[in-house]
Write an enzyme that holds these catalytic residues in place. Structure first.
Site, PDB file in Angstrom:
ATOM      1  N   ALA A  65       0.853  -1.186   0.000  1.00  0.00           N
ATOM      2  CA  ALA A  65       0.000   0.000   0.000  1.00  0.00           C
ATOM      3  C   ALA A  65       0.889   1.236   0.000  1.00  0.00           C
ATOM      4  CB  ALA A  65      -0.870  -0.022   1.248  1.00  0.00           C
ATOM      5  N   GLY A 105       0.654  -5.213   0.765  1.00  0.00           N
ATOM      6  CA  GLY A 105      -0.403  -5.323  -0.236  1.00  0.00           C
ATOM      7  C   GLY A 105       0.105  -5.901  -1.550  1.00  0.00           C
ATOM      8  N   GLU A 108       0.041  -9.524  -0.939  1.00  0.00           N
ATOM      9  CA  GLU A 108      -1.388  -9.881  -0.856  1.00  0.00           C
ATOM     10  C   GLU A 108      -2.009  -9.939  -2.253  1.00  0.00           C
ATOM     11  OE1 GLU A 108      -1.976  -6.787   2.149  1.00  0.00           O
ATOM     12  OE2 GLU A 108      -2.967  -8.294   3.379  1.00  0.00           O
ATOM     13  N   GLU A 128       4.006  -5.354   7.487  1.00  0.00           N
ATOM     14  CA  GLU A 128       3.139  -4.339   8.094  1.00  0.00           C
ATOM     15  C   GLU A 128       3.423  -4.132   9.575  1.00  0.00           C
ATOM     16  OE1 GLU A 128       2.236  -6.522   5.852  1.00  0.00           O
ATOM     17  OE2 GLU A 128       0.711  -5.709   4.497  1.00  0.00           O
TER      18      GLU A 128
HETATM   19  N1  CAA Z   1       4.497   3.631   0.169  1.00  0.00           N
HETATM   20  C1  CAA Z   1       4.923   4.855  -0.184  1.00  0.00           C
HETATM   21  N2  CAA Z   1       6.210   5.129  -0.485  1.00  0.00           N
HETATM   22  C2  CAA Z   1       7.069   4.105  -0.454  1.00  0.00           C
HETATM   23  C3  CAA Z   1       6.695   2.806  -0.096  1.00  0.00           C
HETATM   24  C4  CAA Z   1       5.321   2.575   0.212  1.00  0.00           C
HETATM   25  N3  CAA Z   1       4.864   1.367   0.532  1.00  0.00           N
HETATM   26  N4  CAA Z   1       7.778   2.008  -0.142  1.00  0.00           N
HETATM   27  C5  CAA Z   1       8.802   2.790  -0.513  1.00  0.00           C
HETATM   28  N5  CAA Z   1       8.375   4.056  -0.706  1.00  0.00           N
HETATM   29  C6  CAA Z   1       9.179   5.197  -1.164  1.00  0.00           C
HETATM   30  C7  CAA Z   1      10.235   5.597  -0.155  1.00  0.00           C
HETATM   31  O1  CAA Z   1       9.726   6.506   0.780  1.00  0.00           O
HETATM   32  C8  CAA Z   1      11.282   6.226  -1.054  1.00  0.00           C
HETATM   33  O2  CAA Z   1      10.816   7.525  -1.373  1.00  0.00           O
HETATM   34  P1  CAA Z   1      11.853   8.730  -1.569  1.00  0.00           P
HETATM   35  O3  CAA Z   1      12.725   8.313  -2.700  1.00  0.00           O
HETATM   36  O4  CAA Z   1      10.977   9.889  -1.835  1.00  0.00           O
HETATM   37  O5  CAA Z   1      12.600   8.831  -0.276  1.00  0.00           O
HETATM   38  C9  CAA Z   1      11.202   5.389  -2.324  1.00  0.00           C
HETATM   39  O6  CAA Z   1       9.919   4.764  -2.292  1.00  0.00           O
HETATM   40  C10 CAA Z   1      12.255   4.327  -2.422  1.00  0.00           C
HETATM   41  O7  CAA Z   1      12.247   3.563  -1.221  1.00  0.00           O
HETATM   42  P2  CAA Z   1      13.595   3.094  -0.504  1.00  0.00           P
HETATM   43  O8  CAA Z   1      14.564   4.224  -0.460  1.00  0.00           O
HETATM   44  O9  CAA Z   1      13.186   2.476   0.768  1.00  0.00           O
HETATM   45  O10 CAA Z   1      14.117   2.015  -1.556  1.00  0.00           O
HETATM   46  P3  CAA Z   1      14.838   0.635  -1.261  1.00  0.00           P
HETATM   47  O11 CAA Z   1      15.099   0.061  -2.583  1.00  0.00           O
HETATM   48  O12 CAA Z   1      15.956   0.839  -0.291  1.00  0.00           O
HETATM   49  O13 CAA Z   1      13.752  -0.267  -0.481  1.00  0.00           O
HETATM   50  C11 CAA Z   1      11.617  -1.284  -0.125  1.00  0.00           C
HETATM   51  C12 CAA Z   1      12.601  -0.667  -1.130  1.00  0.00           C
HETATM   52  C13 CAA Z   1      12.202  -2.551   0.491  1.00  0.00           C
HETATM   53  C14 CAA Z   1      10.353  -1.589  -0.878  1.00  0.00           C
HETATM   54  C15 CAA Z   1      11.345  -0.302   1.032  1.00  0.00           C
HETATM   55  O14 CAA Z   1      11.029   0.957   0.481  1.00  0.00           O
HETATM   56  C16 CAA Z   1      10.222  -0.702   1.929  1.00  0.00           C
HETATM   57  O15 CAA Z   1      10.419  -1.485   2.826  1.00  0.00           O
HETATM   58  N6  CAA Z   1       9.013  -0.131   1.717  1.00  0.00           N
HETATM   59  C17 CAA Z   1       7.885  -0.355   2.568  1.00  0.00           C
HETATM   60  C18 CAA Z   1       7.242  -1.685   2.296  1.00  0.00           C
HETATM   61  C19 CAA Z   1       6.032  -1.892   3.176  1.00  0.00           C
HETATM   62  O16 CAA Z   1       6.047  -1.653   4.362  1.00  0.00           O
HETATM   63  N7  CAA Z   1       4.950  -2.356   2.571  1.00  0.00           N
HETATM   64  C20 CAA Z   1       3.738  -2.588   3.267  1.00  0.00           C
HETATM   65  C21 CAA Z   1       2.897  -1.366   3.186  1.00  0.00           C
HETATM   66  S1  CAA Z   1       1.454  -1.500   4.204  1.00  0.00           S
HETATM   67  C22 CAA Z   1       0.383  -2.449   3.337  1.00  0.00           C
HETATM   68  O17 CAA Z   1       0.672  -2.897   2.265  1.00  0.00           O
HETATM   69  C23 CAA Z   1      -0.922  -2.648   4.016  1.00  0.00           C
HETATM   70  C24 CAA Z   1      -1.829  -3.578   3.370  1.00  0.00           C
HETATM   71  O18 CAA Z   1      -2.061  -4.619   3.874  1.00  0.00           O
HETATM   72  C25 CAA Z   1      -2.555  -3.211   2.135  1.00  0.00           C
END
Ligand code: CAA
Length: 705
Positions: A65, A105, A108, A128
């Protein structure tokens, strides 16, 4: 010009290809789920299409998400047709083709597809819990049906990223395909299963759910109790998986959604989201362009094979670098190498490192006899004795021998970087890279800007830290730099509280209840009290007004150096690391306080917490005022990764905002009246309090010198 489509649909020889294209990580931002639904409808309506592939453009499948949308007021009305349900119900099979990350997500979405294939470098997970929530789109219901509740619980409560091959063993991935042509492999896979009937739909499977016994859930609750202290999300994750085992799929999803909605606006979730974005922000240096060309760092060297130097060499080796290490004498070098080996062996004994992996890592550390042997290295990290003449000598020599453009970094924790830079004719190549002990474990990597450090030298240091698994943050070159300087008043206040009648065990209990893994005095006993003692002596010589700490000094002078001597702030039984409150320490405290005529008080837990943390909040504001930190959120990141501050409280400044900037200021101003100069409120804090602006959003008041 029209906005580029977030989701594209095209057909290739009877296979529908749905491509999600929402850079940088294909988060499920508004428009993406709807785009997937529309593409699925097209594919199902097109008689020429026999199967579909869902794939991500760019570097990832779907990272979940869009976290930025969470907490932005009431969510828009949920779509009438969620893409997860449309996937489940698709009459034609859909294959998720995973590269990069399928998280939250994203996974998922893949679980709602009929099949999943991935390249070996792909990672999947439900992280999450790490942002204070639980999977909210059926993950807690589908994953246990696919891989069994036990494995699902482990993944969901840890939030870890599972590599493709392990995911295949678990049963999440159907096939791991070679890197290079994922789309081609997915099309081939789709053709293979195009005519299959009935389609494998995870929601219809329940054969693994009987494994979800009450003992499994109770056992998991007990196992996570320590790390989940003061948090709700890990328990909500367990509750949702438990529901998967006892309720029909749709009811389980409804409960999951209810728990998700309760959790997403919680203080814990807000703080963890803040920490997530603060960790991304800390990597950015506003005065250095993001596309700055970095210098090479493939060939590093470490000078000094003491505890820090050894730990730094291990950090490189752990991340695949071959690293040279040297020391002033052969004996010191041999001792250092033996210590490195012993440290690795301890990890093997504990089971956290496989013996063959230990040998691979150890073989990457190359002891060399002299500085001349490192002259061709790209980067040197000096970790010799913390004595100015020693450092000066080394930097003079490095200037004479190192190849042009080599990066000259110092791991000093307190010596002026400019002193070392000025020993060379290339001060622009010099900067600080401050590790925290134990260097191979602690994540914080403080990059210290000397007055003349070149932008690419700083940018390369920041990137180098990340390459060895650290969290890099920039600090100005002042006394104690940023992290230690912001924490010093916390340490001082502990000693003053003890003089005034608080006992070590009370202080430690307050901080552990707050969320630290271990109390600050128990930590001091662990690291050895002699280190602080020597620093205090040096500081007292350096600064005539230095506030002495007579009780801490007396404890050391009695030979109580901490765990290593069986006694420090606590006493220890032989062979046991449990701290026991010691009446002898109480006696020393009371006697010394009486000699000094310090009145004794009772302290409430809240007063202790505030005295310790507000002292540091005030100092952090002074640091920002001087431009020695770029942002308050950088200070928070440093406290999370350098000092074990509880992550679900966001960080020092974020936590202070939960109390309120005005209240923090008023309290500090009151203590300034009562206790004197050490509590003088910083001007920045006063200004923030007057305007009611949050502390955690504060920026440096002037450019970093
Ligand atoms: N939402 C919004 N922005 C996100 C994002 C997300 N889920 N994941 C990454 N970004 C953004 C970061 O903020 C970053 O933005 P900036 O360049 O503006 O700083 C950009 O994407 C790149 O991210 P990273 O610098 O972290 O890149 P990376 O390659 O080092 O890591 C990653 C990539 C492993 C995907 C890491 O970004 C990460 O862990 N993201 C979060 C993943 C997460 O928690 N997902 C679950 C979301 S909650 C959900 O999905 C609920 C549900 O059940 C529906």
């Amino acid at each position: 010009m029209a906005e580029p489509a977030l989701v594209r649909f095209e057909t290739e020889n009877g296979i529908g290809i749905i491509t999600v294209d929402n850079p940088p990580v294909n988060a499920l931002s508004p428009g993406v789920p709807q785009g997937i639904v529309e593409a699925l409808d097209k594919g199902n309506a097109d008689p020429s299409v026999t199967a579909m592939v869902l794939i991500g453009a760019g570097r990832s499948f779907i990272a979940g998400a869009d976290i930025r949308q969470f907490g932005r007021g009431p969510a828009a009305a949920p779509p009438t047709r969620r893409h997860y349900d449309v996937l489940d119900q698709s009459a034609k099979p859909v294959v998720a083709a995973i590269h990069g990350y399928a998280l939250g997500g994203g996974l998922e979405t893949a679980l709602a597809c009929h099949y999943r294939i991935a390249v070996p470098s792909a990672k999947v997970g439900l992280p999450e819990v790490l942002i204070g929530i639980l999977p909210g789109a059926g993950g807690t219901q589908r994953l246990p049906r696919l891989i069994g509740p036990k494995a699902a619980l482990e993944m969901i409560t840890s939030g870890r990223h599972v590599p493709a091959e392990e995911a295949q063993k678990l049963g999440i991935i159907d096939e791991v395909v070679p890197e290079g042509d994922l789309k081609g492999a997915a099309i081939a896979f789709a053709r293979k299963i195009a005519d299959q009937k009935p389609l494998p739909v995870i929601r219809n499977r329940d054969e693994k759910l009987s494994e979800g016994t009450p003992e499994l859930f109770e056992g998991t609750r007990k196992a996570i109790a320590r790390r989940a202290r003061n948090q709700r999300a890990p328990y909500a994750c367990i509750e949702a998986v438990e529901a998967a085992c006892r309720l029909p799929f749709d009811d389980g999803c409804a409960l999951e959604r209810k728990l998700f909605d309760e959790q997403v606006g919680s203080d814990e979730a807000k703080a963890l989201r803040y920490a997530f974005f603060a960790e991304r922000e800390v990597a950015k240096i506003p005065f250095i362009p993001a596309d700055t060309k970095l210098r090479p760092t493939d060939n590093p060297a470490v000078i000094g094979a003491g505890t820090m130097g050894g730990g730094i060499a291990m950090s490189f080796a752990d991340y695949g670098f071959d690293v040279k290490i040297t020391d002033a004498t052969k004996e010191a070098l041999d001792r250092g190498i033996s210590r490195i080996r012993a440290n690795y062996e301890t990890s093997v004994k504990r089971g956290s490192l496989a013996p063959d992996e230990m040998e691979r890592r150890f073989a990457r550390i190359h002891p060399v006899d002299s500085l001349d042997d490192i002259k061709d290295c790209d980067v040197v990290i000096e970790a010799a004795f913390e004595q100015i003449p020693v450092k000066e000598e080394i930097f003079k020599k490095l200037d004479a021998i190192m190849k042009p453009g080599a990066l000259l970094y110092s791991n000093t924790s307190g010596i002026d970087i400019d002193l070392m830079a000025n020993m060379t004719k290339r001060p622009q190549d010099v900067a600080g890279t401050h590790f925290f002990a134990p260097a191979n474990v602690m994540k914080l990597f403080e990059v210290v800007k000397g007055t003349k450090s070149a932008p690419d030298v700083l940018a390369t240091a920041m990137a180098l830290g990340r390459k060895i698994g650290k969290v890099s943050g920039l600090a100005g070159n002042g006394d104690g730099f940023l992290a230690n300087r912001s924490r010093a008043p916390f340490g001082m206040e502990i000693n003053i509280l003890i003089e005034e009648g608080a006992l070590p065990e009370q202080i430690d209990k307050v901080m552990v209840d707050f969320g630290y893994p271990i109390g600050p005095l128990a930590v001091s006993d662990l690291s050895g009290l002699d280190i602080g003692y020597d620093t205090r002596k040096r500081r007292a010589e350096q600064y005539p007004n230095y506030r002495k700490q007579p009780i801490a000094d007396r404890i050391v002078e009695m030979g109580r150096l901490g765990q290593k001597t069986g006694a420090g702030w606590y006493r220890y039984e032989p062979g046991d690391r449990t701290p026991h409150p010691d009446p002898e320490v109480t006696r020393i405290i009371r006697e010394t306080a009486a000699e000094l005529g310090i009145p004794q008080h009772e302290f409430s837990d809240d007063e202790i917490l505030r005295r310790l943390l507000f002292a540091s909040v005030n100092e952090a504001c002074k640091i920002l005022e001087e431009g020695a930190a770029l942002r308050a959120s950088d200070i928070d990141v440093m406290w999370l990764h350098g000092f074990g501050f509880p992550r679900y409280r966001g960080g020092l400044m974020y936590w202070a905002d939960t109390i309120g900037v005005r209240e923090v200021y008023n309290q500090i101003a009151g203590w300034h009246q009562r206790y004197g100069e050490r509590w003088r409120p910083s001007d920045l804090l006063r200004r923030l309090a007057e305007s009611g602006s949050p502390l955690h959003e504060a920026k440096a008041a002037r450019p970093m010198p």
